[in-house]
Design an enzyme around this catalytic site. Sequence first.
Site, PDB file in Angstrom:
ATOM      1  N   ASN A   1       0.149  -2.350  -1.900  1.00  0.00           N
ATOM      2  CA  ASN A   1       1.009  -3.220  -1.093  1.00  0.00           C
ATOM      3  C   ASN A   1       0.420  -3.265   0.319  1.00  0.00           C
ATOM      4  O   ASN A   1       0.559  -2.319   1.082  1.00  0.00           O
ATOM      5  CB  ASN A   1       2.433  -2.632  -1.082  1.00  0.00           C
ATOM      6  CG  ASN A   1       3.353  -3.378  -0.138  1.00  0.00           C
ATOM      7  OD1 ASN A   1       3.026  -4.465   0.350  1.00  0.00           O
ATOM      8  ND2 ASN A   1       4.517  -2.790   0.133  1.00  0.00           N
TER       9      ASN A   1
ATOM     10  N   LYS B   1       1.217  -5.113   2.742  1.00  0.00           N
ATOM     11  CA  LYS B   1       2.227  -5.446   3.777  1.00  0.00           C
ATOM     12  C   LYS B   1       1.712  -6.546   4.707  1.00  0.00           C
ATOM     13  O   LYS B   1       0.917  -7.385   4.278  1.00  0.00           O
ATOM     14  CB  LYS B   1       2.634  -4.173   4.524  1.00  0.00           C
ATOM     15  CG  LYS B   1       3.054  -3.059   3.559  1.00  0.00           C
ATOM     16  CD  LYS B   1       3.787  -1.938   4.201  1.00  0.00           C
ATOM     17  CE  LYS B   1       4.149  -0.906   3.155  1.00  0.00           C
ATOM     18  NZ  LYS B   1       4.954   0.178   3.654  1.00  0.00           N
TER      19      LYS B   1
ATOM     20  N   HIS C   1      11.570  -4.496  -1.759  1.00  0.00           N
ATOM     21  CA  HIS C   1      10.970  -3.421  -0.968  1.00  0.00           C
ATOM     22  C   HIS C   1      11.927  -3.042   0.157  1.00  0.00           C
ATOM     23  O   HIS C   1      12.609  -3.896   0.724  1.00  0.00           O
ATOM     24  CB  HIS C   1       9.616  -3.872  -0.402  1.00  0.00           C
ATOM     25  CG  HIS C   1       8.863  -2.739   0.206  1.00  0.00           C
ATOM     26  ND1 HIS C   1       9.136  -2.269   1.465  1.00  0.00           N
ATOM     27  CD2 HIS C   1       7.870  -1.954  -0.282  1.00  0.00           C
ATOM     28  CE1 HIS C   1       8.335  -1.246   1.722  1.00  0.00           C
ATOM     29  NE2 HIS C   1       7.563  -1.033   0.668  1.00  0.00           N
TER      30      HIS C   1
ATOM     31  N   GLU D   1      11.497  -2.442   3.140  1.00  0.00           N
ATOM     32  CA  GLU D   1      11.294  -3.160   4.408  1.00  0.00           C
ATOM     33  C   GLU D   1      11.933  -4.544   4.343  1.00  0.00           C
ATOM     34  O   GLU D   1      12.416  -5.057   5.348  1.00  0.00           O
ATOM     35  CB  GLU D   1       9.790  -3.229   4.737  1.00  0.00           C
ATOM     36  CG  GLU D   1       9.281  -1.866   5.207  1.00  0.00           C
ATOM     37  CD  GLU D   1       7.833  -1.569   4.869  1.00  0.00           C
ATOM     38  OE1 GLU D   1       7.084  -2.497   4.515  1.00  0.00           O
ATOM     39  OE2 GLU D   1       7.456  -0.377   4.943  1.00  0.00           O
TER      40      GLU D   1
ATOM     41  N   GLU E   1      10.870   4.581  -4.312  1.00  0.00           N
ATOM     42  CA  GLU E   1      10.313   4.756  -2.980  1.00  0.00           C
ATOM     43  C   GLU E   1      11.401   5.273  -2.034  1.00  0.00           C
ATOM     44  O   GLU E   1      12.171   4.468  -1.475  1.00  0.00           O
ATOM     45  CB  GLU E   1       9.789   3.427  -2.445  1.00  0.00           C
ATOM     46  CG  GLU E   1       8.647   2.863  -3.238  1.00  0.00           C
ATOM     47  CD  GLU E   1       7.743   1.999  -2.355  1.00  0.00           C
ATOM     48  OE1 GLU E   1       6.546   2.305  -2.291  1.00  0.00           O
ATOM     49  OE2 GLU E   1       8.233   1.051  -1.737  1.00  0.00           O
TER      50      GLU E   1
ATOM     51  N   GLY F   1       5.499   5.328   4.776  1.00  0.00           N
ATOM     52  CA  GLY F   1       4.739   5.209   6.018  1.00  0.00           C
ATOM     53  C   GLY F   1       4.974   6.343   7.005  1.00  0.00           C
ATOM     54  O   GLY F   1       4.647   6.237   8.181  1.00  0.00           O
TER      55      GLY F   1
ATOM     56  N   SER G   1       4.040   7.361   1.138  1.00  0.00           N
ATOM     57  CA  SER G   1       3.015   8.252   1.682  1.00  0.00           C
ATOM     58  C   SER G   1       2.102   8.844   0.610  1.00  0.00           C
ATOM     59  O   SER G   1       1.724  10.025   0.679  1.00  0.00           O
ATOM     60  CB  SER G   1       3.654   9.356   2.536  1.00  0.00           C
ATOM     61  OG  SER G   1       4.315   8.787   3.655  1.00  0.00           O
TER      62      SER G   1
HETATM   63  P1  PGA Z   1       3.173   3.987   2.213  1.00  0.00           P
HETATM   64  O1  PGA Z   1       4.018   2.700   1.761  1.00  0.00           O
HETATM   65  O2  PGA Z   1       2.269   4.340   1.082  1.00  0.00           O
HETATM   66  O3  PGA Z   1       2.425   3.533   3.452  1.00  0.00           O
HETATM   67  O4  PGA Z   1       4.158   5.058   2.517  1.00  0.00           O
HETATM   68  C1  PGA Z   1       4.469   2.568   0.452  1.00  0.00           C
HETATM   69  C2  PGA Z   1       5.214   1.287   0.306  1.00  0.00           C
HETATM   70  O5  PGA Z   1       5.890   0.876   1.253  1.00  0.00           O
HETATM   71  O6  PGA Z   1       5.165   0.616  -0.742  1.00  0.00           O
END
Ligand code: PGA
Length: 248
Positions: A8, A10, A96, A98, A168, A174, A208
Amino acid sequence: MSALVVGNWKMNETAREATALARGICERLGASPPSHVRVVMAPPFTALAAVGEAIAGTPIALGAQDLFWKDAGAFTGAISAPMLVDLGVRYVIVGHSERRRYFGESDDDVRRKTRAALAHGLQPVVAVGETSEERDAGITDERVRTQVRAAIDAIAPGDLRRIAIAYEPVWAIGTGRSCEPAEADRVMRLIRVCAGGLEDLPVLYGGSVTPANFPSYLAFDGCSGGLIGGASLDAQAFASIVRAASER
Ligand code: PGA
C-alpha cells in the site's frame, strides 16, 4: 492456500517515481517471482496506469487504495470500480483506517464499497482494526467483529471467497509499534471465524511490518500474508517480505 502480500503505497510516488519503484521491485524479485505468493502493488490512482505498464507480463497484480461505490455520475473526485477495471486493476483496498479517520468512512461505506468491488470482479482487501483507545478499553474483539460483519453483510457465500481481510491495529500503522505476533494471530483467527470460518479466506496482518518482523507473523497459521505500508516503498525491503512469504 497461497500467501498474499499487498504493498500500500498510500499518497506517495508520482507516476514517474512509481514506475521506478515498480521496476526496482520486479528486478529484486528476479525473472520469476515466487508462484505461490500473490503480490499486489497498490500505488495512488494517478500512478495506476504507469505501474500497470511497468508490471505487465509479470505475475504481480495491480491494486488500488480505494474506490467509490457508484459506477458513474456527479461524484466529484471519486473513482469507480469500472474505471479501475479499465486500467487493469484486480485488487482494491477498502476501509483502510486512514480512510476511516481522515475521510470519515463508516462501516456502512465500507460495506457498499466491498459490494461494488465484488460486483465488478475486483478482489477487495478489507482493512479492519481497533484504535489504541478501543484496545485500552478492552473492546478490540467487539470492534473488529463489528467491522468484519459490516463489510461482509449480505454478501453471497460464493463472493465471500473473493475477499481478503487485513487486520491492521490502528495504533500499529506507521508507528514502528507492531502488534505482538501471537496477539495478531488471535485476532486474525477471530476474523476468520467471524467471516464464516472459510479455510481459504486470506487474513493478512498489517501495521509496521518489516522484513525483520514479518516471519514471526507468518509463523502462525492464522496469518495468510501482509498489507505493507512504509516497507513497500523500499524495493529491497518489499522484495524481502515477498521472499519471506514464499519460504513459509
Ligand atoms: P505501515 O502501514 O506498514 O506503514 O504500518 C500499513 C498500512 O497502513 O497498510
